[in-house]
Design a protein around this motif. Sequence first.
Motif, PDB file in Angstrom:
ATOM      1  N   SER A 179      56.628  40.509  80.367  1.00 44.42           N
ATOM      2  CA  SER A 179      57.793  40.587  79.479  1.00 44.42           C
ATOM      3  C   SER A 179      57.494  41.104  78.322  1.00 44.42           C
ATOM      4  O   SER A 179      57.852  41.858  77.491  1.00 44.42           O
ATOM      5  N   VAL A 180      56.308  40.379  77.706  1.00 43.65           N
ATOM      6  CA  VAL A 180      55.835  40.314  76.287  1.00 43.65           C
ATOM      7  C   VAL A 180      55.548  41.944  76.107  1.00 43.65           C
ATOM      8  O   VAL A 180      55.483  42.763  75.116  1.00 43.65           O
ATOM      9  N   ALA A 181      54.577  42.694  77.116  1.00 44.23           N
ATOM     10  CA  ALA A 181      54.183  43.653  77.109  1.00 44.23           C
ATOM     11  C   ALA A 181      55.172  44.760  77.124  1.00 44.23           C
ATOM     12  O   ALA A 181      55.022  45.737  76.168  1.00 44.23           O
ATOM     13  N   GLU A 182      56.114  44.559  77.777  1.00 39.01           N
ATOM     14  CA  GLU A 182      57.178  45.704  77.852  1.00 39.01           C
ATOM     15  C   GLU A 182      58.013  45.474  76.611  1.00 39.01           C
ATOM     16  O   GLU A 182      58.626  46.821  76.224  1.00 39.01           O
ATOM     17  N   SER A 183      58.293  44.437  76.032  1.00 41.60           N
ATOM     18  CA  SER A 183      58.947  44.368  74.537  1.00 41.60           C
ATOM     19  C   SER A 183      58.297  44.977  73.639  1.00 41.60           C
ATOM     20  O   SER A 183      58.699  45.808  72.904  1.00 41.60           O
ATOM     21  N   ASP A 187      45.072  47.902  76.834  1.00 42.59           N
ATOM     22  CA  ASP A 187      45.118  46.834  77.536  1.00 42.59           C
ATOM     23  C   ASP A 187      46.147  46.783  78.389  1.00 42.59           C
ATOM     24  O   ASP A 187      45.818  46.352  79.693  1.00 42.59           O
ATOM     25  N   ILE A 188      47.322  47.002  77.852  1.00 42.67           N
ATOM     26  CA  ILE A 188      48.412  46.776  78.573  1.00 42.67           C
ATOM     27  C   ILE A 188      48.547  47.794  79.876  1.00 42.67           C
ATOM     28  O   ILE A 188      48.961  47.394  81.095  1.00 42.67           O
ATOM     29  N   GLU A 216      48.144  43.337  87.306  1.00 39.77           N
ATOM     30  CA  GLU A 216      47.719  42.010  86.609  1.00 39.77           C
ATOM     31  C   GLU A 216      48.953  41.953  85.530  1.00 39.77           C
ATOM     32  O   GLU A 216      48.957  41.164  84.941  1.00 39.77           O
ATOM     33  N   LEU A 217      49.808  42.867  85.342  1.00 37.52           N
ATOM     34  CA  LEU A 217      50.849  42.667  84.387  1.00 37.52           C
ATOM     35  C   LEU A 217      51.991  41.806  85.125  1.00 37.52           C
ATOM     36  O   LEU A 217      52.787  42.340  85.562  1.00 37.52           O
ATOM     37  N   LEU A 218      51.737  40.666  85.067  1.00 35.59           N
ATOM     38  CA  LEU A 218      52.824  39.783  85.808  1.00 35.59           C
ATOM     39  C   LEU A 218      53.169  38.589  84.614  1.00 35.59           C
ATOM     40  O   LEU A 218      52.908  38.250  83.593  1.00 35.59           O
TER      41      LEU A 218
END
Length: 213
Positions: free
Chosen positions: A119-123, A103-104, A112-114
């Motif tokens: 930040s949560v997705a990259e962590s 999904d990420i 849509e990764l904003l």
Amino acid sequence: MTEETPGFDEKPDVPSGATPDDAEPKAAPQEGAAPAGDATAQIAGLTAQLDQSRKALDERTADLQRLQAEFQNYRRRVERDRITVKEIAIANLLTELLPTLDDIGRAREHGELLGGFKSVAESLETVAAKMGLQQFGKEGEPFDPTIHEALMHSYAPDVTETTCVAILQPGYRIGERTIRPARVAVAEPQPGAQTVKDESEAGEEKDNGPEEG
């Protein structure tokens, strides 16, 4: 007249022809003195006991060495099993996270990764990478059935072997363990295209051959 005390000046009777030394009593043999044969037997017995002690020591040493080797093998086996269990646990955890990572990835592709979600997705991706998760699968690489799963198939004139032309879902591995193959679309050379190419190359070689003088 002086009276003689009987027994003081009397000498023992010595047989005729005997020397005075014969009349002296001989010393009795010393008590406890062992004959030479008994000493040899004692040495032989002690030697036999020493050999038995050495044999027993060698057997105990061999037993100790065997136990030590078995213990070392046990430690290696336990350590290997511990590592395997840890890898399986990590693989199971990361396998459960793969849909979230998919999904990420789709959100990133669509822009849509904003904001806080980015930040949560990259962590999450950073933590997964630290745990050994590796993504693989690229367009243009040769198809490998051990790490790729073909979901779409087509023919293309510009490929010379079965090639991944689109990555539908990336694959993931931990070390050498593949936990999900890359799901791809593949393209194969056009039927007969290789034959035409070979004939064309053969014709060019013939035309470019050395001229006879």
